[in-house]
Design an enzyme around this catalytic site. Structure first.
Site, mmCIF file in Angstrom:
data_model
loop_
_atom_site.group_PDB
_atom_site.id
_atom_site.type_symbol
_atom_site.label_atom_id
_atom_site.label_comp_id
_atom_site.label_asym_id
_atom_site.label_seq_id
_atom_site.Cartn_x
_atom_site.Cartn_y
_atom_site.Cartn_z
ATOM 1 N N ASP A 134 29.728 46.693 31.926
ATOM 2 C CA ASP A 134 28.335 47.093 33.076
ATOM 3 C C ASP A 134 27.569 48.512 32.275
ATOM 4 O OD1 ASP A 134 29.333 44.917 33.905
ATOM 5 O OD2 ASP A 134 30.887 46.418 35.256
ATOM 6 N N LYS B 288 28.850 35.538 42.682
ATOM 7 C CA LYS B 288 28.661 36.157 40.872
ATOM 8 C C LYS B 288 27.944 34.801 40.569
ATOM 9 C CE LYS B 288 30.281 37.666 37.140
ATOM 10 N NZ LYS B 288 31.727 38.993 36.626
ATOM 11 N N PHE C 197 33.395 33.936 33.950
ATOM 12 C CA PHE C 197 35.385 35.019 35.075
ATOM 13 C C PHE C 197 34.672 35.627 36.045
ATOM 14 C CE2 PHE C 197 37.623 31.701 32.121
ATOM 15 C CZ PHE C 197 38.451 32.067 32.623
ATOM 16 N N LYS D 256 24.197 34.484 38.739
ATOM 17 C CA LYS D 256 23.962 34.006 37.714
ATOM 18 C C LYS D 256 24.083 33.072 37.384
ATOM 19 C CE LYS D 256 26.165 38.571 37.123
ATOM 20 N NZ LYS D 256 27.263 39.232 36.312
ATOM 21 N N LYS E 5 31.556 64.955 17.602
ATOM 22 C CA LYS E 5 32.088 64.963 18.366
ATOM 23 C C LYS E 5 31.975 66.292 19.878
ATOM 24 C CE LYS E 5 37.360 65.874 19.649
ATOM 25 N NZ LYS E 5 38.354 65.822 18.699
ATOM 26 N N ASN F 277 37.326 48.653 28.761
ATOM 27 C CA ASN F 277 38.455 48.338 29.515
ATOM 28 C C ASN F 277 39.902 47.951 29.117
ATOM 29 O OD1 ASN F 277 38.456 45.516 29.563
ATOM 30 N ND2 ASN F 277 35.839 46.323 29.712
#
Length: 399
Positions: free
Chosen positions: A277, A338, A324, A342, A287, A208
Protein backbone atom coordinates in the site's frame (compact mmCIF):
# COMPACT_ATOMS: atom_id res chain seq x y z
CA UNK A 1 -8.69 -34.17 -7.87
CA UNK A 2 -9.71 -34.74 -11.49
CA UNK A 3 -8.02 -38.16 -11.57
CA UNK A 4 -9.37 -39.57 -8.32
CA UNK A 5 -11.12 -42.90 -8.97
CA UNK A 6 -10.49 -42.57 -12.71
CA UNK A 7 -9.36 -45.55 -14.78
CA UNK A 8 -6.14 -44.65 -16.57
CA UNK A 9 -4.31 -46.71 -19.19
CA UNK A 10 -0.55 -46.19 -19.21
CA UNK A 11 1.15 -47.51 -22.34
CA UNK A 12 4.93 -47.96 -22.09
CA UNK A 13 6.98 -48.60 -25.23
CA UNK A 14 10.62 -49.46 -25.83
CA UNK A 15 12.49 -46.21 -25.38
CA UNK A 16 15.28 -45.36 -22.98
CA UNK A 17 12.86 -42.94 -21.26
CA UNK A 18 10.68 -45.86 -20.13
CA UNK A 19 12.07 -45.41 -16.62
CA UNK A 20 10.24 -42.06 -16.37
CA UNK A 21 6.93 -43.92 -16.73
CA UNK A 22 7.55 -45.38 -13.26
CA UNK A 23 7.47 -41.91 -11.69
CA UNK A 24 4.44 -40.97 -13.80
CA UNK A 25 2.66 -44.06 -12.48
CA UNK A 26 3.51 -43.04 -8.92
CA UNK A 27 2.01 -39.57 -9.46
CA UNK A 28 -1.16 -41.02 -10.96
CA UNK A 29 -1.61 -43.43 -8.07
CA UNK A 30 -0.98 -40.68 -5.53
CA UNK A 31 -4.13 -38.89 -6.73
CA UNK A 32 -6.24 -42.01 -6.28
CA UNK A 33 -6.38 -43.09 -9.94
CA UNK A 34 -6.67 -46.76 -10.88
CA UNK A 35 -3.87 -47.39 -13.38
CA UNK A 36 -3.47 -50.32 -15.73
CA UNK A 37 -0.11 -50.57 -17.46
CA UNK A 38 0.32 -52.06 -20.93
CA UNK A 39 3.91 -52.74 -22.03
CA UNK A 40 5.41 -53.68 -25.36
CA UNK A 41 8.03 -56.41 -25.51
CA UNK A 42 10.72 -53.79 -26.15
CA UNK A 43 9.65 -51.75 -23.10
CA UNK A 44 10.36 -54.75 -20.87
CA UNK A 45 13.97 -54.69 -22.01
CA UNK A 46 14.33 -51.32 -20.23
CA UNK A 47 12.07 -51.70 -17.15
CA UNK A 48 10.67 -54.94 -15.76
CA UNK A 49 6.95 -55.69 -15.42
CA UNK A 50 7.29 -56.33 -11.69
CA UNK A 51 8.03 -52.66 -10.95
CA UNK A 52 4.83 -51.52 -12.65
CA UNK A 53 2.75 -54.31 -11.13
CA UNK A 54 3.84 -53.50 -7.59
CA UNK A 55 3.23 -49.75 -7.98
CA UNK A 56 -0.03 -50.02 -9.93
CA UNK A 57 -1.41 -52.93 -7.86
CA UNK A 58 -2.61 -54.39 -11.16
CA UNK A 59 -1.24 -57.03 -13.46
CA UNK A 60 0.63 -55.60 -16.45
CA UNK A 61 -0.85 -56.48 -19.83
CA UNK A 62 1.85 -57.39 -22.33
CA UNK A 63 0.59 -60.46 -24.19
CA UNK A 64 -2.95 -60.83 -25.51
CA UNK A 65 -2.69 -64.62 -25.55
CA UNK A 66 -0.98 -65.25 -22.24
CA UNK A 67 -3.44 -63.44 -19.97
CA UNK A 68 -5.39 -66.13 -18.14
CA UNK A 69 -7.79 -63.71 -16.43
CA UNK A 70 -9.88 -62.93 -19.48
CA UNK A 71 -9.72 -63.66 -23.18
CA UNK A 72 -10.82 -60.09 -23.91
CA UNK A 73 -8.93 -58.26 -21.16
CA UNK A 74 -7.76 -55.56 -23.59
CA UNK A 75 -11.36 -54.74 -24.56
CA UNK A 76 -12.37 -54.55 -20.90
CA UNK A 77 -9.53 -52.13 -20.16
CA UNK A 78 -10.28 -50.01 -23.24
CA UNK A 79 -14.00 -49.80 -22.49
CA UNK A 80 -13.68 -48.55 -18.92
CA UNK A 81 -10.70 -46.21 -19.42
CA UNK A 82 -11.24 -42.50 -18.74
CA UNK A 83 -7.88 -41.58 -20.30
CA UNK A 84 -4.93 -43.25 -21.96
CA UNK A 85 -1.27 -42.16 -21.98
CA UNK A 86 1.56 -43.48 -24.13
CA UNK A 87 4.81 -42.47 -22.44
CA UNK A 88 7.27 -42.86 -23.95
CA UNK A 89 5.85 -43.28 -27.46
CA UNK A 90 8.44 -44.58 -29.93
CA UNK A 91 8.43 -43.92 -33.68
CA UNK A 92 7.42 -47.52 -34.29
CA UNK A 93 4.39 -47.41 -31.98
CA UNK A 94 3.34 -44.00 -33.33
CA UNK A 95 3.42 -45.41 -36.88
CA UNK A 96 1.30 -48.41 -35.91
CA UNK A 97 -1.26 -46.29 -34.09
CA UNK A 98 -1.52 -43.78 -36.96
CA UNK A 99 -2.29 -46.53 -39.46
CA UNK A 100 -4.47 -48.80 -37.34
CA UNK A 101 -2.02 -51.68 -37.06
CA UNK A 102 -2.83 -53.94 -34.11
CA UNK A 103 -0.06 -56.50 -33.62
CA UNK A 104 0.55 -56.36 -29.87
CA UNK A 105 -1.34 -55.74 -26.62
CA UNK A 106 -0.83 -51.98 -26.63
CA UNK A 107 -1.76 -51.21 -30.25
CA UNK A 108 -4.75 -53.59 -30.11
CA UNK A 109 -6.09 -52.05 -26.89
CA UNK A 110 -5.71 -48.51 -28.19
CA UNK A 111 -7.77 -49.34 -31.28
CA UNK A 112 -10.68 -50.00 -28.94
CA UNK A 113 -10.44 -46.93 -26.67
CA UNK A 114 -12.95 -44.10 -26.96
CA UNK A 115 -11.45 -41.97 -24.16
CA UNK A 116 -9.00 -39.06 -24.58
CA UNK A 117 -5.46 -40.18 -25.46
CA UNK A 118 -2.19 -38.38 -24.71
CA UNK A 119 0.79 -39.35 -26.88
CA UNK A 120 4.27 -38.45 -25.57
CA UNK A 121 6.87 -38.96 -28.34
CA UNK A 122 10.43 -39.67 -27.25
CA UNK A 123 13.29 -40.54 -29.62
CA UNK A 124 16.44 -39.35 -31.34
CA UNK A 125 16.17 -35.82 -32.77
CA UNK A 126 16.59 -36.87 -36.39
CA UNK A 127 14.00 -39.60 -35.95
CA UNK A 128 11.55 -37.17 -34.37
CA UNK A 129 12.03 -34.60 -37.13
CA UNK A 130 11.72 -37.23 -39.89
CA UNK A 131 8.89 -36.31 -42.23
CA UNK A 132 7.28 -39.73 -41.80
CA UNK A 133 7.16 -39.47 -38.00
CA UNK A 134 5.76 -35.93 -38.23
CA UNK A 135 3.15 -37.10 -40.74
CA UNK A 136 2.09 -39.90 -38.40
CA UNK A 137 1.82 -37.49 -35.46
CA UNK A 138 -0.30 -35.18 -37.62
CA UNK A 139 -2.63 -38.08 -38.38
CA UNK A 140 -3.09 -38.88 -34.70
CA UNK A 141 -3.67 -35.21 -33.86
CA UNK A 142 -6.28 -34.85 -36.62
CA UNK A 143 -7.96 -37.97 -35.23
CA UNK A 144 -8.40 -36.10 -31.94
CA UNK A 145 -5.52 -37.44 -29.88
CA UNK A 146 -3.39 -34.98 -27.89
CA UNK A 147 0.31 -34.85 -28.84
CA UNK A 148 2.71 -33.60 -26.18
CA UNK A 149 5.78 -31.99 -27.72
CA UNK A 150 9.05 -33.50 -26.49
CA UNK A 151 11.63 -31.45 -24.59
CA UNK A 152 15.02 -30.40 -25.92
CA UNK A 153 18.39 -31.23 -24.40
CA UNK A 154 21.08 -33.89 -24.35
CA UNK A 155 19.61 -37.24 -25.42
CA UNK A 156 20.80 -40.73 -24.49
CA UNK A 157 22.48 -41.02 -27.89
CA UNK A 158 24.52 -37.88 -27.03
CA UNK A 159 22.60 -35.85 -29.63
CA UNK A 160 21.62 -32.35 -28.50
CA UNK A 161 18.16 -31.48 -29.73
CA UNK A 162 14.43 -32.20 -29.48
CA UNK A 163 13.29 -35.66 -28.45
CA UNK A 164 13.44 -35.96 -24.65
CA UNK A 165 10.38 -37.23 -22.84
CA UNK A 166 8.96 -34.36 -20.72
CA UNK A 167 9.25 -34.75 -16.95
CA UNK A 168 6.57 -36.93 -15.33
CA UNK A 169 4.99 -34.03 -13.42
CA UNK A 170 4.46 -32.18 -16.71
CA UNK A 171 2.82 -35.21 -18.36
CA UNK A 172 0.67 -35.66 -15.25
CA UNK A 173 -0.42 -32.01 -15.43
CA UNK A 174 -1.47 -32.41 -19.08
CA UNK A 175 -3.44 -35.59 -18.30
CA UNK A 176 -5.39 -33.67 -15.67
CA UNK A 177 -6.00 -30.83 -18.13
CA UNK A 178 -7.26 -33.31 -20.71
CA UNK A 179 -10.03 -34.50 -18.37
CA UNK A 180 -11.14 -31.16 -16.94
CA UNK A 181 -14.36 -29.57 -18.18
CA UNK A 182 -13.56 -26.70 -20.57
CA UNK A 183 -16.09 -24.22 -19.19
CA UNK A 184 -13.68 -21.27 -19.58
CA UNK A 185 -12.97 -21.89 -23.26
CA UNK A 186 -13.02 -18.61 -25.17
CA UNK A 187 -12.55 -16.54 -22.02
CA UNK A 188 -9.55 -14.31 -21.28
CA UNK A 189 -8.58 -14.43 -17.61
CA UNK A 190 -6.23 -11.90 -16.03
CA UNK A 191 -4.78 -12.81 -12.64
CA UNK A 192 -2.30 -11.14 -10.31
CA UNK A 193 -0.36 -13.05 -7.67
CA UNK A 194 2.40 -12.79 -5.10
CA UNK A 195 3.77 -9.76 -3.26
CA UNK A 196 5.17 -6.56 -4.64
CA UNK A 197 8.42 -5.10 -3.31
CA UNK A 198 9.26 -1.43 -2.81
CA UNK A 199 13.01 -0.60 -2.64
CA UNK A 200 14.47 1.37 0.23
CA UNK A 201 17.91 1.29 -1.37
CA UNK A 202 19.75 -1.10 -3.73
CA UNK A 203 19.95 -3.70 -0.92
CA UNK A 204 16.72 -3.49 1.08
CA UNK A 205 13.03 -3.35 0.30
CA UNK A 206 9.58 -3.35 1.91
CA UNK A 207 7.27 -6.27 1.12
CA UNK A 208 4.93 -8.80 2.74
CA UNK A 209 4.57 -12.55 3.38
CA UNK A 210 2.60 -13.46 0.24
CA UNK A 211 3.92 -16.66 -1.38
CA UNK A 212 1.82 -16.44 -4.54
CA UNK A 213 0.48 -19.98 -4.01
CA UNK A 214 -3.21 -19.01 -4.16
CA UNK A 215 -2.90 -16.91 -7.31
CA UNK A 216 -0.81 -19.56 -9.05
CA UNK A 217 -3.36 -22.23 -8.11
CA UNK A 218 -6.15 -20.16 -9.68
CA UNK A 219 -4.07 -19.61 -12.82
CA UNK A 220 -3.44 -23.38 -13.14
CA UNK A 221 -7.10 -24.20 -12.64
CA UNK A 222 -8.28 -21.59 -15.17
CA UNK A 223 -5.83 -22.80 -17.83
CA UNK A 224 -6.87 -26.42 -17.40
CA UNK A 225 -10.50 -25.37 -17.81
CA UNK A 226 -9.76 -23.89 -21.22
CA UNK A 227 -9.15 -20.23 -20.36
CA UNK A 228 -6.56 -18.01 -22.02
CA UNK A 229 -4.72 -17.00 -18.87
CA UNK A 230 -2.32 -14.14 -18.20
CA UNK A 231 -0.63 -14.11 -14.80
CA UNK A 232 1.04 -10.94 -13.55
CA UNK A 233 3.29 -12.07 -10.73
CA UNK A 234 5.37 -10.40 -8.11
CA UNK A 235 8.63 -12.10 -6.99
CA UNK A 236 7.89 -15.66 -5.83
CA UNK A 237 9.74 -18.99 -5.74
CA UNK A 238 7.14 -20.81 -7.86
CA UNK A 239 7.37 -22.16 -11.40
CA UNK A 240 5.12 -20.55 -13.99
CA UNK A 241 1.95 -22.63 -14.51
CA UNK A 242 1.89 -24.71 -17.69
CA UNK A 243 0.17 -22.98 -20.61
CA UNK A 244 -0.06 -19.62 -18.81
CA UNK A 245 1.50 -16.36 -19.99
CA UNK A 246 3.46 -15.24 -16.93
CA UNK A 247 4.64 -11.63 -16.60
CA UNK A 248 7.08 -10.98 -13.75
CA UNK A 249 7.08 -7.62 -12.00
CA UNK A 250 8.58 -6.14 -8.85
CA UNK A 251 6.80 -2.99 -7.70
CA UNK A 252 3.19 -1.90 -7.33
CA UNK A 253 3.66 0.55 -10.18
CA UNK A 254 4.94 -2.18 -12.50
CA UNK A 255 2.08 -4.49 -11.57
CA UNK A 256 -0.47 -1.73 -12.07
CA UNK A 257 0.89 -0.90 -15.53
CA UNK A 258 0.67 -4.55 -16.63
CA UNK A 259 -2.80 -5.12 -15.20
CA UNK A 260 -4.25 -1.91 -16.62
CA UNK A 261 -2.75 -2.45 -20.08
CA UNK A 262 -4.38 -5.90 -20.33
CA UNK A 263 -7.62 -5.14 -18.52
CA UNK A 264 -9.78 -4.23 -21.52
CA UNK A 265 -9.21 -7.62 -23.19
CA UNK A 266 -10.06 -9.62 -20.04
CA UNK A 267 -13.42 -11.25 -19.34
CA UNK A 268 -12.52 -12.30 -15.78
CA UNK A 269 -10.03 -10.41 -13.61
CA UNK A 270 -8.88 -11.96 -10.33
CA UNK A 271 -6.55 -9.81 -8.26
CA UNK A 272 -4.96 -12.08 -5.69
CA UNK A 273 -1.67 -10.19 -5.33
CA UNK A 274 -0.79 -8.64 -1.97
CA UNK A 275 0.27 -5.22 -3.21
CA UNK A 276 2.28 -2.86 -1.00
CA UNK A 277 0.00 0.00 0.00
CA UNK A 278 2.94 2.33 0.64
CA UNK A 279 6.42 2.86 -0.73
CA UNK A 280 9.41 4.90 0.45
CA UNK A 281 9.03 8.47 -0.71
CA UNK A 282 12.74 8.86 -1.36
CA UNK A 283 14.46 5.51 -2.15
CA UNK A 284 18.22 5.83 -1.97
CA UNK A 285 20.55 5.05 -4.86
CA UNK A 286 23.27 3.91 -2.43
CA UNK A 287 23.03 1.55 0.51
CA UNK A 288 21.81 3.20 3.71
CA UNK A 289 24.70 2.77 6.16
CA UNK A 290 24.20 2.17 9.84
CA UNK A 291 25.30 5.05 12.02
CA UNK A 292 26.18 4.27 15.62
CA UNK A 293 24.98 7.63 16.86
CA UNK A 294 21.53 7.18 15.25
CA UNK A 295 19.64 4.54 17.23
CA UNK A 296 16.41 5.14 15.30
CA UNK A 297 15.74 5.41 11.59
CA UNK A 298 12.68 7.11 10.14
CA UNK A 299 11.50 6.42 6.60
CA UNK A 300 8.93 8.68 5.03
CA UNK A 301 6.36 6.67 3.06
CA UNK A 302 3.92 7.66 0.36
CA UNK A 303 0.80 5.85 -0.82
CA UNK A 304 0.94 3.58 -3.85
CA UNK A 305 -1.77 3.63 -6.51
CA UNK A 306 -4.76 1.44 -5.61
CA UNK A 307 -4.69 -1.03 -8.51
CA UNK A 308 -7.94 -2.77 -7.61
CA UNK A 309 -9.82 0.51 -7.28
CA UNK A 310 -8.53 1.64 -10.68
CA UNK A 311 -9.67 -1.65 -12.23
CA UNK A 312 -13.09 -1.24 -10.60
CA UNK A 313 -13.47 2.19 -12.21
CA UNK A 314 -12.52 0.82 -15.64
CA UNK A 315 -14.79 -2.23 -15.43
CA UNK A 316 -17.45 -2.46 -18.15
CA UNK A 317 -20.51 -4.64 -18.69
CA UNK A 318 -19.55 -8.26 -19.25
CA UNK A 319 -16.38 -8.11 -17.16
CA UNK A 320 -16.24 -9.90 -13.80
CA UNK A 321 -13.85 -8.46 -11.22
CA UNK A 322 -12.70 -10.45 -8.18
CA UNK A 323 -10.63 -9.11 -5.30
CA UNK A 324 -9.00 -10.75 -2.28
CA UNK A 325 -9.05 -9.51 1.30
CA UNK A 326 -6.52 -10.85 3.80
CA UNK A 327 -7.72 -9.74 7.21
CA UNK A 328 -6.68 -10.16 10.82
CA UNK A 329 -10.12 -9.31 12.27
CA UNK A 330 -13.69 -8.23 11.33
CA UNK A 331 -13.54 -10.39 8.19
CA UNK A 332 -17.04 -9.85 6.84
CA UNK A 333 -17.21 -6.13 7.66
CA UNK A 334 -13.87 -5.34 6.05
CA UNK A 335 -14.51 -7.56 3.02
CA UNK A 336 -17.91 -6.06 2.26
CA UNK A 337 -16.57 -2.53 2.65
CA UNK A 338 -13.71 -3.29 0.24
CA UNK A 339 -16.07 -4.85 -2.29
CA UNK A 340 -18.30 -1.79 -2.29
CA UNK A 341 -15.50 0.81 -2.40
CA UNK A 342 -13.72 -0.91 -5.27
CA UNK A 343 -16.75 -1.90 -7.36
CA UNK A 344 -16.08 -5.65 -7.21
CA UNK A 345 -18.40 -8.43 -8.32
CA UNK A 346 -16.92 -10.81 -5.78
CA UNK A 347 -14.38 -10.79 -2.99
CA UNK A 348 -12.57 -13.75 -1.44
CA UNK A 349 -11.77 -13.08 2.20
CA UNK A 350 -9.68 -15.01 4.68
CA UNK A 351 -8.12 -14.54 8.09
CA UNK A 352 -4.32 -14.57 7.97
CA UNK A 353 -1.94 -15.53 10.73
CA UNK A 354 -2.89 -19.19 11.06
CA UNK A 355 -0.31 -21.81 10.07
CA UNK A 356 -2.82 -23.76 7.94
CA UNK A 357 -4.44 -20.85 6.12
CA UNK A 358 -3.24 -17.71 4.41
CA UNK A 359 -0.02 -16.56 2.83
CA UNK A 360 2.54 -19.37 3.02
CA UNK A 361 0.32 -22.38 3.68
CA UNK A 362 -0.61 -24.97 1.06
CA UNK A 363 -4.19 -24.91 2.36
CA UNK A 364 -6.70 -22.11 2.71
CA UNK A 365 -10.08 -21.34 4.24
CA UNK A 366 -12.01 -18.67 2.33
CA UNK A 367 -15.38 -16.96 2.46
CA UNK A 368 -16.70 -15.55 -0.81
CA UNK A 369 -18.95 -12.49 -0.83
CA UNK A 370 -20.89 -11.42 -3.92
CA UNK A 371 -22.28 -8.14 -5.19
CA UNK A 372 -25.83 -9.52 -5.03
CA UNK A 373 -25.53 -9.93 -1.26
CA UNK A 374 -24.98 -13.69 -1.19
CA UNK A 375 -21.95 -15.49 0.24
CA UNK A 376 -20.28 -18.90 0.03
CA UNK A 377 -17.99 -20.65 2.52
CA UNK A 378 -15.04 -22.72 1.33
CA UNK A 379 -13.78 -24.86 4.23
CA UNK A 380 -10.11 -25.56 4.85
CA UNK A 381 -8.63 -27.49 1.91
CA UNK A 382 -5.71 -27.46 -0.49
CA UNK A 383 -5.36 -24.26 -2.47
CA UNK A 384 -5.73 -26.09 -5.80
CA UNK A 385 -9.18 -27.25 -4.68
CA UNK A 386 -10.06 -23.80 -3.36
CA UNK A 387 -9.14 -22.42 -6.79
CA UNK A 388 -11.54 -24.76 -8.60
CA UNK A 389 -14.43 -23.95 -6.26
CA UNK A 390 -13.74 -20.23 -6.62
CA UNK A 391 -13.86 -20.52 -10.42
CA UNK A 392 -17.09 -22.54 -10.17
CA UNK A 393 -18.65 -19.66 -8.27
CA UNK A 394 -17.40 -17.05 -10.73
CA UNK A 395 -18.89 -18.96 -13.68
CA UNK A 396 -22.19 -19.45 -11.85
CA UNK A 397 -22.51 -15.73 -11.07
CA UNK A 398 -21.58 -14.72 -14.64
CA UNK A 399 -24.33 -16.84 -16.20
Amino acid sequence: MELQNKNILLGVTGGIAAYKAVELLRLLKKTGANVNVIMTDSAQKFVGKTTFEVLSENKVLSDLFFDTESSVKHIELATRAHAAIIAPATANTIAKLAHGIADDALSTTLLAVTCPVLVCPSMNTDMYQNIRVQRNLDILEKDGWVILDPDSGVLACKTIGTGRLPEPWFIFDRVEAMLVKKDLKGKNILISAGPTIEPLDPVRYISNHSSGKMGYAIARAAEKRGGQVTLVSGPVSLSAPVGVECICVQTCEEMGDQMLSRFDQADIIIKVAAVADYKPMDPKTSKIKKKEKDKDLSILMTQNPDILKLLGKKKTKGQFLVGFAAETDDLEKNALLKMEKKNLDMIAANIVGSSDSGFKADTNKVKLFFKDGSSFDIPLMEKDKVADILIDQVIEKME
